[in-house]
Design an enzyme around this catalytic site. Structure first.
Site, PDB file in Angstrom:
ATOM      1  N   HIS A  66       3.535  13.990   0.623  1.00 27.43           N
ATOM      2  CA  HIS A  66       2.954  15.276   0.221  1.00 27.43           C
ATOM      3  C   HIS A  66       4.035  16.339   0.215  1.00 27.43           C
ATOM      4  O   HIS A  66       5.064  16.210   0.875  1.00 27.43           O
ATOM      5  CB  HIS A  66       1.854  15.696   1.202  1.00 27.43           C
ATOM      6  CG  HIS A  66       0.606  14.892   1.081  1.00 27.43           C
ATOM      7  ND1 HIS A  66      -0.201  14.940  -0.034  1.00 27.43           N
ATOM      8  CD2 HIS A  66       0.017  14.010   1.928  1.00 27.43           C
ATOM      9  CE1 HIS A  66      -1.238  14.118   0.138  1.00 27.43           C
ATOM     10  NE2 HIS A  66      -1.113  13.529   1.312  1.00 27.43           N
ATOM     11  N   ASP A  68       1.034   2.445   3.861  1.00 25.27           N
ATOM     12  CA  ASP A  68       0.152   3.510   3.387  1.00 25.27           C
ATOM     13  C   ASP A  68       0.981   4.793   3.204  1.00 25.27           C
ATOM     14  O   ASP A  68       0.609   5.874   3.641  1.00 25.27           O
ATOM     15  CB  ASP A  68      -1.026   3.754   4.331  1.00 25.27           C
ATOM     16  CG  ASP A  68      -2.132   4.574   3.642  1.00 25.27           C
ATOM     17  OD1 ASP A  68      -1.945   4.935   2.460  1.00 25.27           O
ATOM     18  OD2 ASP A  68      -3.154   4.848   4.280  1.00 25.27           O
ATOM     19  N   LEU A 128       2.560   6.615  -5.045  1.00 18.99           N
ATOM     20  CA  LEU A 128       3.760   7.132  -5.705  1.00 18.99           C
ATOM     21  C   LEU A 128       3.513   8.456  -6.430  1.00 18.99           C
ATOM     22  O   LEU A 128       4.457   9.091  -6.883  1.00 18.99           O
ATOM     23  CB  LEU A 128       4.354   6.092  -6.648  1.00 18.99           C
ATOM     24  CG  LEU A 128       4.933   4.852  -5.951  1.00 18.99           C
ATOM     25  CD1 LEU A 128       5.574   3.914  -6.962  1.00 18.99           C
ATOM     26  CD2 LEU A 128       5.952   5.229  -4.878  1.00 18.99           C
ATOM     27  N   ARG A 129       2.282   8.876  -6.577  1.00 18.06           N
ATOM     28  CA  ARG A 129       1.927  10.236  -7.048  1.00 18.06           C
ATOM     29  C   ARG A 129       2.216  10.546  -8.498  1.00 18.06           C
ATOM     30  O   ARG A 129       1.829  11.581  -8.989  1.00 18.06           O
ATOM     31  CB  ARG A 129       2.608  11.310  -6.177  1.00 18.06           C
ATOM     32  CG  ARG A 129       2.408  11.159  -4.672  1.00 18.06           C
ATOM     33  CD  ARG A 129       0.974  11.182  -4.255  1.00 18.06           C
ATOM     34  NE  ARG A 129       0.832  11.244  -2.801  1.00 18.06           N
ATOM     35  CZ  ARG A 129      -0.293  10.931  -2.168  1.00 18.06           C
ATOM     36  NH1 ARG A 129      -1.358  10.540  -2.850  1.00 18.06           N
ATOM     37  NH2 ARG A 129      -0.359  11.023  -0.855  1.00 18.06           N
ATOM     38  N   ASP A 158      -8.650   3.103  -3.767  1.00 15.29           N
ATOM     39  CA  ASP A 158      -8.158   3.606  -2.481  1.00 15.29           C
ATOM     40  C   ASP A 158      -8.273   5.116  -2.351  1.00 15.29           C
ATOM     41  O   ASP A 158      -7.943   5.864  -3.268  1.00 15.29           O
ATOM     42  CB  ASP A 158      -6.696   3.214  -2.265  1.00 15.29           C
ATOM     43  CG  ASP A 158      -6.218   3.623  -0.880  1.00 15.29           C
ATOM     44  OD1 ASP A 158      -6.858   3.203   0.104  1.00 15.29           O
ATOM     45  OD2 ASP A 158      -5.260   4.388  -0.782  1.00 15.29           O
ATOM     46  N   ASN A 172      -4.529   6.303  -7.291  1.00 13.58           N
ATOM     47  CA  ASN A 172      -5.096   7.663  -7.235  1.00 13.58           C
ATOM     48  C   ASN A 172      -4.105   8.730  -7.687  1.00 13.58           C
ATOM     49  O   ASN A 172      -3.812   9.681  -6.982  1.00 13.58           O
ATOM     50  CB  ASN A 172      -5.647   7.970  -5.831  1.00 13.58           C
ATOM     51  CG  ASN A 172      -4.598   7.887  -4.749  1.00 13.58           C
ATOM     52  OD1 ASN A 172      -3.556   7.267  -4.932  1.00 13.58           O
ATOM     53  ND2 ASN A 172      -4.853   8.527  -3.618  1.00 13.58           N
ATOM     54  N   HIS A 200       0.841  -1.210   0.000  1.00 14.62           N
ATOM     55  CA  HIS A 200       0.000   0.000   0.000  1.00 14.62           C
ATOM     56  C   HIS A 200       0.870   1.253   0.000  1.00 14.62           C
ATOM     57  O   HIS A 200       1.257   1.765   1.037  1.00 14.62           O
ATOM     58  CB  HIS A 200      -0.920  -0.013   1.220  1.00 14.62           C
ATOM     59  CG  HIS A 200      -2.042   0.968   1.121  1.00 14.62           C
ATOM     60  ND1 HIS A 200      -3.323   0.689   1.530  1.00 14.62           N
ATOM     61  CD2 HIS A 200      -2.087   2.233   0.649  1.00 14.62           C
ATOM     62  CE1 HIS A 200      -4.106   1.737   1.316  1.00 14.62           C
ATOM     63  NE2 HIS A 200      -3.371   2.703   0.783  1.00 14.62           N
ATOM     64  N   HIS A 242     -10.880   0.481   0.614  1.00 16.19           N
ATOM     65  CA  HIS A 242     -10.722   1.557   1.603  1.00 16.19           C
ATOM     66  C   HIS A 242     -12.101   1.705   2.253  1.00 16.19           C
ATOM     67  O   HIS A 242     -13.025   2.221   1.637  1.00 16.19           O
ATOM     68  CB  HIS A 242     -10.293   2.830   0.867  1.00 16.19           C
ATOM     69  CG  HIS A 242     -10.360   4.090   1.671  1.00 16.19           C
ATOM     70  ND1 HIS A 242      -9.270   4.900   1.867  1.00 16.19           N
ATOM     71  CD2 HIS A 242     -11.380   4.713   2.311  1.00 16.19           C
ATOM     72  CE1 HIS A 242      -9.608   5.952   2.596  1.00 16.19           C
ATOM     73  NE2 HIS A 242     -10.889   5.864   2.877  1.00 16.19           N
TER      74      HIS A 242
END
Lengths: 432, 308
Positions: free
Chosen positions: A317, A313, A71-72, A160, A102, A68, A187
């Site tokens: 950011h 998880d 990696l953006r 998720d 996501n 989980h 989720h």
């Protein structure tokens, strides 16, 4: 290249191994595991050079698997790229990571999956396994093309961050995915119950004047999805379990024979909602940090096997996402580089034994994702993590490989660290 | 005693001694507002910025008047005219203001904890003028001052706070202030407006207004926000007014000399009937506003005026 790791304690729960064993690596595979390999291997290959790594006091485990991770990339490269996330993974002892869909665009199509796989190959670091979206744009309305995504390389399905509120869609997703042997990761959050919520609902949300997220927001969905999985005889994996009620529901379901597995993240057994009193946004995460009783229940769930997996998880950011009012701050903790040390605390308080802990970070997630990873069996890919159980170090977010410096553990003194991470027989991280 | 704080962020952090110091200082400032020339030079040359991210008439005006009566320069920045609409972050706004060297930043914000974030990043004193549903310490201080004036002492009093506790920063600050000063605090409101585990703050909770106001020395009515009806927190204003409003019928349950307070703005005929709000034998609502100026003068003085 050939590698010989000697002098360490080797723990491989996939083979019930826990002994002083050496390990010989050749052509990216695990060639041999056994006692005192040094002499035998040398005599076998006299012409070729073998690099011998002596590891007294260390623990050799299968390369850690994190199922989980966020990696953006594509879309939010300022938070993390596939390369920076993979580098953070190996620095944290993880040789394989599964990345959630996501991104922007959402990984709901073959082209995004292929992009991730290509970027991961270029990064030449940890193995990266994409998780595909269950619904188009994770909007919870229309199923994605599971077959096509699977062929492109996804290892699981999840929306998720966005729970599937439509129970009928969840049913169809579980049925369709099950026929492809694709695990579904949910989720669990009822967004009506959690609406506008910022932290766990309880005494601390009351005194801080922050909207609460009740534990039932998670539990209602855990209960619903267990019922759907039970009825449809399909497999379900529940992400980031945070409440006592969820642990109880999963425990009961497992007893009944429902094919349910579950994970939790280190912050859910390390921190409570009390930490939010400073309004420090680094403690803002979804699901939220819960009460002391919940932390206790999560640990009990880990101890009795109700919770199969410890997952990071990892939610990196940028500073701009966190240096704002609590209400506007993004959820998430950059976790890949602290997860192992936090999990090792479970040994100190006797929640888990070494083999139990390592199983939850290697073979268990690998099995759920149907990966031939998380093992040191002869012939397997040489993905290996070496842990120095006594190494003391201080978390310094500026030293993170991850672009996400958002960690509530900054400055904390840790005990235990991955000091050598080997992926496919190659040393990708060395901090001995 | 010296006031040692850089900021005033909440009643939670204040000691009884600090509260008494603020109230005593405020009492000494009360008289200034009754002079023909309502100005003293105490804070001449000091700059106070009122940074209001939420609309406010009473509190903003009160801070402005407090500053001006102490001869400080007061500047108001409200959300509509601020750079917030241009998408600047709170911290960037703060850094810009800081660069202009003010002495105090008074902040009101809809997000709980915003003043704490600001206080962490600027070297100036920060006063919380209300943050989300968290705290509104100057309101609690002026309420304590009002109660003290009418009742002589706060310890031992029974104070009933009625209404939407969940969304009320006034309630939280008053619970801290009143319990620290030795009052017995009871709450009542619809179950949907009572936040979880509120009893752990040392208060007793009732589901009927009648049970809460029995023998009360002080009744604080909270403003009911009309938009909460849409969130199904209460079914209708009609039912709310009938079941949780204070009116001549139920006020008889309280002590005969009970005082009635309201932080304003009032919804006349909803949480409080006009017969009570306008009855000087009960209502001290305008007195609260009057004390507000003195309390804010005291805080400005204690935070930047030397405070010895």
């Amino acid at each position: 290249m050939k590698l010989l790791l000697t002098g360490a304690r080797l723990i491989d729960p996939s083979q019930n191994l826990d002994a002083r064993l050496d390990i010989f690596i050749e052509d990216g595979k695990i060639a041999k595991v056994g006692p005192n390999l040094s002499k035998t291997s040398k005599s076998k290959d006299p012409d070729k050079i073998t690099k011998i790594v002596d590891l007294p006091g260390m623990i050799i485990v299968p390369g850690l698997v994190d199922m989980h991770t966020h990696l953006r990339e594509p879309g939010y490269e300022y938070k993390e790229t596939i390369a920076s996330g993979a580098a953070a993974a190996v620095a944290g002892g993880f040789t394989s990571i599964a990345c959630m869909p996501n991104t922007h665009p959402v990984n709901d199509s073959r082209s995004v999956t292929e992009f991730i796989i290509r970027k991961a190959a270029e990064a030449k670091s940890a193995n990266v396994y994409p998780v595909g979206a269950i619904s188009v744009n994770s909007a919870g309305a229309q199923l994605t093309e599971f077959w096509d995504l699977k062929e492109a390389g996804i290892v699981a399905l999840s929306d998720d961050g966005k729970p599937i509120m439509d129970a009928a869609l969840m049913r169809r997703a579980l049925e369709y995915a099950h026929s492809l042997q694709l695990p579904v990761i949910e989720h669990c959050e009822d967004v009506n119950l959690s609406a506008n919520g910022l932290m766990h609902e309880g005494y601390f949300s009351t005194i801080l004047g922050l909207n609460g997220i009740p534990s039932i927001a998670e539990e209602v969905m855990v209960a619903r999805d267990i019922l759907i999985a039970e009825y449809t005889r399909t497999a379900l994996h529940i992400a980031h379990v945070s409440t006592a009620g969820s642990v109880r529901l999963i425990r009961e379901a497992k007893k009944r024979g429902v094919q349910v597995t579950a994970e939790t993240a280190p912050h859910y057994f390390t921190l409570t909602d009390e930490s939010l009193q400073s309004y420090d946004t680094h403690f803002k995460v979804n699901p939220p940090l819960r009460s002391e009783q919940d932390v206790k229940a999560v640990k009990e769930g880990l101890a009795d096997g109700t919770i199969d997996v410890i997952a990071c998880d990892h939610a990196p950011h940028g500073r701009t996402d966190k240096e704002v009012e609590f209400e506007y701050a993004a959820n998430g903790i950059s976790g890949l580089e602290t997860s192992l040390a936090l999990s090792l605390n479970l040994l100190q308080d006797k929640t888990l034994s070494w083999p139990e802990l390592i199983a939850k970070m290697t073979v268990n997630p690998a099995r759920i994702l149907n990966l031939t990873k998380g093992t040191l069996k002869e012939g397997a890919d040489a993905d290996i993590t070496v842990i120095d159980p006594l190494r003391e170090w201080t978390v310094d977010v500026q030293a993170f490989r991850s672009r996400g410096k958002n960690s509530p553990f900054h400055g904390r003194v840790m005990r235990g660290k991955a000091t050598l991470t080997i992926v496919g027989g190659e040393i990708k991280y060395d901090d001995r | 005693m010296k006031f040692e704080r850089k900021d005033l962020l909440g009643m939670k952090d204040l000691s009884v001694d600090e509260i008494n110091l603020i109230l005593e200082t405020a009492a000494s400032f009360l008289e200034i507002s009754t002079r023909p020339i309502k100005k003293v030079p105490t804070l001449r040359g000091k700059t106070i910025i009122n940074l209001f991210y939420e609309p406010s008439t009473r509190t903003r005006t009160s801070f402005e008047i407090a500053g001006k009566r102490l001869s400080a320069d007061t500047i108001n920045i409200s959300a509509s005219t601020s750079s917030m609409v241009k998408g600047e972050t709170l911290l960037d706004t703060a850094r810009n203001l800081e660069a202009m060297n003010p002495d105090v930043i008074v902040i009101r914000h809809s997000a709980a904890g915003a003043p704490h974030l600001l206080a962490q990043f600027v070297k100036q004193s920060v006063i919380n003028a209300g943050d989300g549903a968290h705290e509104h310490p100057t309101q609690a201080l002026l309420d304590l001052m009002t109660i003290k004036e009418h009742k002589g002492n706060i310890a031992g009093l029974k104070v009933a706070i009625i209404g939407d506790i969940e969304h009320s920063r006034v309630a939280r600050s008053n619970i801290y202030g009143l319990t620290k000063m030795g009052a017995r605090v009871v709450l009542a409101g619809p179950a949907t407006m009572l936040p979880r585990d509120i009893e752990l703050m040392g208060v007793k909770v009732f589901s009927k207004i009648e049970e809460a106001i029995v023998d009360a020395d002080v009744i604080m009515m909270l403003r009911i926000q009309l938009e909460r009806q849409k969130q199904n927190i209460f079914p209708s204003l009609r039912e709310y007014a009938q079941r949780f409003g204070l009116h001549p019928g139920n006020i008889k349950l309280a002590k005969p000399e009970v005082i009635v307070m309201h932080p304003g703005p009032m919804n006349r005929g909803v949480e409080i009937s006009p017969d009570i709000a306008d009855d000087p034998s009960y209502s001290v609502i305008l007195d609260q506003v009057n004390k507000g100026v003195a309390v804010r003068m005291a805080l400005l003085y204690l935070l930047v005026g030397g405070g010895e």
